[in-house]
Write a protein that holds these residues in place. Structure first.
Motif, PDB file in Angstrom:
ATOM      1  N   ASP A  85     -24.686  27.283 -79.992  1.00 29.02           N
ATOM      2  CA  ASP A  85     -25.012  27.188 -78.572  1.00 29.02           C
ATOM      3  C   ASP A  85     -25.558  25.804 -78.231  1.00 29.02           C
ATOM      4  O   ASP A  85     -25.254  25.244 -77.181  1.00 29.02           O
ATOM      5  CB  ASP A  85     -26.024  28.269 -78.173  1.00 29.02           C
ATOM      6  CG  ASP A  85     -25.409  29.650 -78.157  1.00 29.02           C
ATOM      7  OD1 ASP A  85     -24.164  29.752 -78.127  1.00 29.02           O
ATOM      8  OD2 ASP A  85     -26.178  30.632 -78.204  1.00 29.02           O
ATOM      9  N   TYR A  86     -26.359  25.247 -79.132  1.00 30.95           N
ATOM     10  CA  TYR A  86     -26.916  23.919 -78.900  1.00 30.95           C
ATOM     11  C   TYR A  86     -25.814  22.862 -78.907  1.00 30.95           C
ATOM     12  O   TYR A  86     -25.791  21.978 -78.063  1.00 30.95           O
ATOM     13  CB  TYR A  86     -27.967  23.605 -79.970  1.00 30.95           C
ATOM     14  CG  TYR A  86     -28.668  22.291 -79.767  1.00 30.95           C
ATOM     15  CD1 TYR A  86     -29.653  22.159 -78.797  1.00 30.95           C
ATOM     16  CD2 TYR A  86     -28.324  21.182 -80.522  1.00 30.95           C
ATOM     17  CE1 TYR A  86     -30.290  20.952 -78.593  1.00 30.95           C
ATOM     18  CE2 TYR A  86     -28.954  19.972 -80.337  1.00 30.95           C
ATOM     19  CZ  TYR A  86     -29.940  19.861 -79.373  1.00 30.95           C
ATOM     20  OH  TYR A  86     -30.553  18.666 -79.168  1.00 30.95           O
ATOM     21  N   LYS A  88     -22.658  23.327 -78.225  1.00 32.38           N
ATOM     22  CA  LYS A  88     -21.773  23.530 -77.073  1.00 32.38           C
ATOM     23  C   LYS A  88     -22.267  22.802 -75.835  1.00 32.38           C
ATOM     24  O   LYS A  88     -21.471  22.489 -74.946  1.00 32.38           O
ATOM     25  CB  LYS A  88     -21.630  25.015 -76.766  1.00 32.38           C
ATOM     26  CG  LYS A  88     -20.716  25.730 -77.720  1.00 32.38           C
ATOM     27  CD  LYS A  88     -20.602  27.194 -77.359  1.00 32.38           C
ATOM     28  CE  LYS A  88     -19.752  27.949 -78.361  1.00 32.38           C
ATOM     29  NZ  LYS A  88     -19.695  29.378 -78.040  1.00 32.38           N
ATOM     30  N   GLN A  89     -23.548  22.495 -75.762  1.00 24.65           N
ATOM     31  CA  GLN A  89     -24.082  21.760 -74.630  1.00 24.65           C
ATOM     32  C   GLN A  89     -23.460  20.366 -74.544  1.00 24.65           C
ATOM     33  O   GLN A  89     -23.334  19.802 -73.462  1.00 24.65           O
ATOM     34  CB  GLN A  89     -25.600  21.581 -74.747  1.00 24.65           C
ATOM     35  CG  GLN A  89     -26.394  22.841 -74.674  1.00 24.65           C
ATOM     36  CD  GLN A  89     -27.867  22.573 -74.881  1.00 24.65           C
ATOM     37  OE1 GLN A  89     -28.333  21.446 -74.692  1.00 24.65           O
ATOM     38  NE2 GLN A  89     -28.614  23.589 -75.266  1.00 24.65           N
ATOM     39  N   PHE A  90     -23.102  19.797 -75.688  1.00 24.41           N
ATOM     40  CA  PHE A  90     -22.619  18.426 -75.716  1.00 24.41           C
ATOM     41  C   PHE A  90     -21.103  18.310 -75.762  1.00 24.41           C
ATOM     42  O   PHE A  90     -20.564  17.217 -75.691  1.00 24.41           O
ATOM     43  CB  PHE A  90     -23.224  17.703 -76.933  1.00 24.41           C
ATOM     44  CG  PHE A  90     -24.725  17.732 -76.934  1.00 24.41           C
ATOM     45  CD1 PHE A  90     -25.445  16.944 -76.067  1.00 24.41           C
ATOM     46  CD2 PHE A  90     -25.411  18.561 -77.794  1.00 24.41           C
ATOM     47  CE1 PHE A  90     -26.817  16.962 -76.046  1.00 24.41           C
ATOM     48  CE2 PHE A  90     -26.791  18.595 -77.794  1.00 24.41           C
ATOM     49  CZ  PHE A  90     -27.500  17.799 -76.917  1.00 24.41           C
ATOM     50  N   LYS A  92     -17.552  18.898 -74.119  1.00 20.77           N
ATOM     51  CA  LYS A  92     -16.917  19.166 -72.837  1.00 20.77           C
ATOM     52  C   LYS A  92     -15.660  19.994 -73.061  1.00 20.77           C
ATOM     53  O   LYS A  92     -14.871  19.722 -73.948  1.00 20.77           O
ATOM     54  CB  LYS A  92     -16.558  17.846 -72.141  1.00 20.77           C
ATOM     55  CG  LYS A  92     -17.766  17.051 -71.763  1.00 20.77           C
ATOM     56  CD  LYS A  92     -17.345  15.774 -71.090  1.00 20.77           C
ATOM     57  CE  LYS A  92     -18.590  14.966 -70.740  1.00 20.77           C
ATOM     58  NZ  LYS A  92     -18.238  13.674 -70.147  1.00 20.77           N
TER      59      LYS A  92
END
Length: 93
Positions: A85-86, A88-90, A92
């Motif tokens: 999840d962490y 996936k923040q970065f 695109k």
């Protein structure tokens, strides 16, 4: 060949005479780091399992071992999903 410190090999890492020795020392150092990391992580898991489940020496048996295994697997799964999840923040989409 005499054994030297890692720092000795690191200072000579581009010297062709010492390049193989440096690579071997570096690989041994990396493997040692990961083994130590696994041991520490397992120790932390044992500590928190004992604290959270009030385990005493009399309570240690096959059922406790099975519960501990499930506890560790649950924590590994939680850590992996948190990491995904962490990351996936970065990324695109």
């Amino acid at each position: 060949m005499a054994l030297h410190t890692y720092d000795f090999y690191r200072r000579r890492k581009y010297d062709p005479k010492w390049r193989e020795a440096y690579i071997s020392a570096r690989n041994a150092r990396i493997i040692t780091f990961f083994i130590e990391l696994i041991i520490v992580a397992l120790g932390v898991q044992v500590y928190f399992y004992v604290i959270s489940h009030n385990v005493t020496l009399k309570d240690i048996n096959l059922v406790t071992a099975k519960d501990f295994g499930l506890y560790v697997m649950k924590n590994i799964k939680t850590a992996l999903f948190f990491s995904l999840d962490y990351i996936k923040q970065f990324v695109k989409e």
